[in-house]
Every structure is written in structure tokens, then in C-alpha cells.
Design an enzyme around this catalytic site. Structure first.
Site, PDB file in Angstrom:
ATOM      1  N   ASP A   9       0.847  -1.109  -0.017  1.00 49.57           N
ATOM      2  CA  ASP A   9       0.015   0.143   0.004  1.00 49.57           C
ATOM      3  C   ASP A   9       0.950   1.124  -0.067  1.00 49.57           C
ATOM      4  O   ASP A   9       1.697   1.586   0.753  1.00 49.57           O
ATOM      5  CB  ASP A   9      -1.025  -0.064   1.218  1.00 49.57           C
ATOM      6  N   GLU A  40      -4.380   2.109  -3.037  1.00 53.53           N
ATOM      7  CA  GLU A  40      -5.879   2.632  -2.535  1.00 53.53           C
ATOM      8  C   GLU A  40      -5.653   3.766  -1.486  1.00 53.53           C
ATOM      9  O   GLU A  40      -6.541   4.279  -1.087  1.00 53.53           O
ATOM     10  CB  GLU A  40      -6.657   1.305  -1.870  1.00 53.53           C
ATOM     11  N   ASN A  41      -4.447   4.061  -1.123  1.00 54.23           N
ATOM     12  CA  ASN A  41      -4.056   4.929  -0.292  1.00 54.23           C
ATOM     13  C   ASN A  41      -3.156   5.955  -0.765  1.00 54.23           C
ATOM     14  O   ASN A  41      -2.595   6.913   0.046  1.00 54.23           O
ATOM     15  CB  ASN A  41      -3.552   4.680   1.113  1.00 54.23           C
ATOM     16  N   ASN A  68     -10.627  -1.313   0.676  1.00 57.51           N
ATOM     17  CA  ASN A  68     -11.613  -0.623   0.993  1.00 57.51           C
ATOM     18  C   ASN A  68     -11.853   0.769   1.113  1.00 57.51           C
ATOM     19  O   ASN A  68     -12.816   1.562   0.926  1.00 57.51           O
ATOM     20  CB  ASN A  68     -11.839  -0.977   2.505  1.00 57.51           C
ATOM     21  N   HIS A  69     -10.588   1.464   0.409  1.00 56.30           N
ATOM     22  CA  HIS A  69     -10.768   2.919   0.008  1.00 56.30           C
ATOM     23  C   HIS A  69     -10.945   3.339  -1.247  1.00 56.30           C
ATOM     24  O   HIS A  69     -10.735   4.342  -1.741  1.00 56.30           O
ATOM     25  CB  HIS A  69      -9.452   3.541   0.725  1.00 56.30           C
ATOM     26  N   HIS A 149      -7.044  -7.978   0.009  1.00 63.16           N
ATOM     27  CA  HIS A 149      -7.045  -6.880   0.942  1.00 63.16           C
ATOM     28  C   HIS A 149      -8.060  -7.135   2.203  1.00 63.16           C
ATOM     29  O   HIS A 149      -9.056  -6.992   1.918  1.00 63.16           O
ATOM     30  CB  HIS A 149      -7.652  -5.721   0.331  1.00 63.16           C
ATOM     31  N   HIS A 174      -3.386  -4.165   2.995  1.00 64.40           N
ATOM     32  CA  HIS A 174      -4.166  -3.592   3.943  1.00 64.40           C
ATOM     33  C   HIS A 174      -3.734  -3.074   5.371  1.00 64.40           C
ATOM     34  O   HIS A 174      -3.837  -2.174   5.824  1.00 64.40           O
ATOM     35  CB  HIS A 174      -5.484  -4.456   4.046  1.00 64.40           C
ATOM     36  N   HIS A 176      -0.498  -2.829   6.352  1.00 60.67           N
ATOM     37  CA  HIS A 176       0.741  -1.861   5.921  1.00 60.67           C
ATOM     38  C   HIS A 176       1.938  -2.455   6.909  1.00 60.67           C
ATOM     39  O   HIS A 176       2.970  -1.856   6.856  1.00 60.67           O
ATOM     40  CB  HIS A 176       0.402  -0.491   6.485  1.00 60.67           C
TER      41      HIS A 176
END
Length: 256
Positions: A9, A40-41, A68-69, A149, A174, A176
Site C-alpha cells: 500500500d 488505494e491510499n 476498502n478505500h 485486501h 491492508h 501496512h
């Protein structure tokens, strides 16, 4: 034999900048053929935007996975029409933008990248185990890599064992935090519970330490922001037989 690099991520502009600085050298040093990056982040603040996705592609990503983001930034939902980006495949069908599977044509061979999201301590999406069964039926390449994830290590482990011998690799994302359990399951499937992250190392999963501590102390809402300071990059490198879709070696990397 081909070599795939999966990057964990990427957090905020700091993570994007560090990836841009380091990825080209990593690919040349290790002879990487395919690069997958979880983005995603990657947007400053949260989620993924057109600008942050463009940075990841320019840095050297062939495919960008999410989680999820994925849909946090409503102004950038159109990026999921791009062939280089995937979202979790187990979002409910009908009305959800994007695709959970992308097939990368490499000329002499192809690679399918599947994005799934866990449901333990996560959003109540469709069952990822049922979903992956249906997805695998429709693929005509033996080279299949899955970004799972998920929050719970038990769910990630279960997915790795469930897909042993059926896919080329399963990479957990997810949380990290890079885990030290990389292995080849069943002599076929590369696996790691979590690949880790790219971003400020002295942080709480990439964000400022102070507000995170205050949230846990007082249980009050706080505003998160990307931490400052030196970054690191976590990933895994997999050697696989592109004719059989079989992994032979997986190594963790941490670049500081």
C-alpha cells in the site's frame, strides 16, 4: 522464468514520491518483468485519485490494485474505467464501477490480476472464497496473482491455502505491516500475509503518530494526515514459470 514485483500500500504523496524515486532502480536491479502496486491510499488524505494513479503509472506500475478505500474519492471514480486499475471483485454486481480482474498481455504470455477484499472486520461484501471460484473459471491464463485486501491474518492464511495450486500468487494487503511468512505453498503458489507499505516509516501505518495515539486514548474523532520524515518501501519479488503459472521463489524486500 519471469519475475514479478508486488509493492504494498502506497500512502499519500510522500509514498508516491518515494516510489517514483526508487522503483526504476529496483526494477533494473532485479530484472523485473511485471510490477503490481496497491494504490488505494495513494491520494493525499485517503483513497486514490486520477493524479495519484498517474504518479504510480509513471513510476512504473503495470497494474494498480485497491481495497476498502477504492471509492473514497467520488470525483475520481472514472479512473476505474482504465485497464490498469482493479477494485475488489467481490463488491456487489450491478452498479459498481470498474472491474475486479485485469489481464495483462505480455505478448508471449499473459497475467491475470485479481483484487479481492476480506469480510472479517471489514465491509460486508460478497463472500471472497465463493467469488474467486467463479472468477477462476473464466480465465484462460495459468498466471494468476491475487491481491487479498483483508484485516484478519486468519482469513488471509485461509485464502492462501484455499488457492494453493490454483493461482500463481496470493499477496495480503491492508494492514501496512510486512509479515515474515513468505513461502511457496504446495510447491506452486507464492504467498505472504501482508506485503507492507510505502510511505513514512516513523508513523502509525503512514499517518501522524500524535493524532492516532489520541484517538486510542480518548476515543474521540481526530483528523489524520500523512506523517513526515524518511520513507521506506516494502514489497515482494516472485519468480514464476509463465508457461505453467507456477511460482518457484518469493523474497521480501525493504528499501529505506
Amino acid at each position: 522464468m519471469k519475475r514479478l514485483l508486488f509493492i504494498g500500500d502506497v500512502v499519500g504523496r510522500a509514498g508516491c514520491d518515494f516510489l517514483t524515486e526508487k522503483l526504476g532502480g529496483i526494477k533494473r536491479q532485479h530484472g523485473i518483468d511485471i510490477t503490481i502496486v496497491n494504490g488505494e491510499n495513494s491520494a493525499q488524505g485517503n483513497g486514490i485519485t486520477r493524479a495519484s494513479a498517474d504518479m504510480l503509472v509513471r513510476a512504473g506500475a503495470d497494474i494498480i490494485t485497491t481495497g476498502n478505500h477504492a471509492f473514497r474519492r467520488k470525483e475520481s471514480l472514472d479512473i476505474f474505467d482504465e485497464e490498469y486499475i482493479v477494485r475488489p471483485a467481490n463488491y456487489p454486481e450491478g452498479g459498481c464501477v470498474g472491474s475486479g480482474v485485469r489481464v495483462l498481455d505480455m505478448g508471449a504470455f499473459s497475467v491475470a490480476v485479481i483484487n479481492l477484499m476480506g469480510t472479517v472486520y471489514m465491509d460486508p461484501l460478497d463472500n471472497p472464497f465463493t467469488k474467486i471460484d467463479r472468477l477462476l473459471e473464466g480465465l484462460d491464463t495459468p498466471n494468476v496473482f491475487v491481491d487479498f485486501h483483508a484485516e484478519a491474518t486468519s482469513e488471509k492464511k485461509a485464502m492462501g491455502h484455499y488457492l494453493t495450486g490454483r493461482v500463481t500468487g496470493v499477496f495480503g494487503t491492508h494492514t501496512h505491516v510486512q509479515t515474515a511468512d513468505e513461502c511457496i505453498l504446495g510447491g506452486h503458489t507464492a504467498y505472504i500475509t501482508d506485503v507492507g507499505m510505502v510511505g513514512p516509516e516513523l508513523s502509525c501505518l503512514g499517518v501522524d503518530i500524535g493524532p492516532t495515539v489520541e484517538m486510542f486514548r480518548f476515543r474521540m474523532p481526530v483528523k489524520f494526515s500523512t506523517a513526515e520524515g524518511a520513507c521506506f518501501l516494502c514489497g515482494t519479488i516472485v519468480d514464476f514459470d509463465e508457461k505453467k503459472g507456477k511460482s518457484h521463489k518469493i523474497d521480501r524486500i525493504i528499501i529505506r
